[in-house]
Design a protein around this motif. Sequence first.
Motif, PDB file in Angstrom:
ATOM      1  N   ILE A   5       7.203  -0.813  85.044  1.00 17.05           N
ATOM      2  CA  ILE A   5       5.696  -0.478  84.004  1.00 17.05           C
ATOM      3  C   ILE A   5       6.070   1.908  84.177  1.00 17.05           C
ATOM      4  N   CYS A  87       2.914 -10.027  80.299  1.00 18.46           N
ATOM      5  CA  CYS A  87       3.746  -8.587  80.786  1.00 18.46           C
ATOM      6  C   CYS A  87       5.108  -9.533  81.121  1.00 18.46           C
ATOM      7  N   ILE A  93       7.661  -1.961  80.538  1.00 19.83           N
ATOM      8  CA  ILE A  93       6.771  -1.725  79.753  1.00 19.83           C
ATOM      9  C   ILE A  93       5.710  -0.797  79.816  1.00 19.83           C
ATOM     10  N   ARG A 111      -1.291  -0.796  86.343  1.00 17.84           N
ATOM     11  CA  ARG A 111       0.082  -0.640  86.943  1.00 17.84           C
ATOM     12  C   ARG A 111       0.275  -1.042  88.413  1.00 17.84           C
ATOM     13  N   ILE A 114      -1.173  -5.190  87.978  1.00 20.01           N
ATOM     14  CA  ILE A 114      -0.051  -5.621  87.268  1.00 20.01           C
ATOM     15  C   ILE A 114       1.625  -5.830  88.840  1.00 20.01           C
TER      16      ILE A 114
END
Length: 120
Positions: A5, A87, A93, A111, A114
């Motif tokens: 990410i 995701c 990503i 971030r 996630i």
Amino acid sequence: MKPVINIKRIYEPSAKDDGYRVLVDRIWPRGISKEEADLDEWQKEIAPSTALRKWFNHDPVRWEAFKTKYTEELNKNEAAAPFLSQCRRHKTITLLYGAKEERYNQAVVLREYINKELKS
């Protein structure tokens, strides 16, 4: 598979290695067209609430409190589970944001969120 990410200002040009590009602002960034943004998705529902965004106002003094409050919002947000599911489908990503502040913005918190949620 846990994605890589990245975080990037939406005003920076897109790159091939950005992977899946997601705007994570509630409000469309000024001065950029949809074409220039080169988005795969705009996830305004995952952004901080308007009240929280206005309260924080990218003030470094409020950063720790903002992180806590935004994470609490994410934990209660109905859009979080579908977003996390999305995701999981991507190797890379890039979370895009419009703020001038690079260290103190919602993409940084998102971030972390996630990465924590996809760890399990």
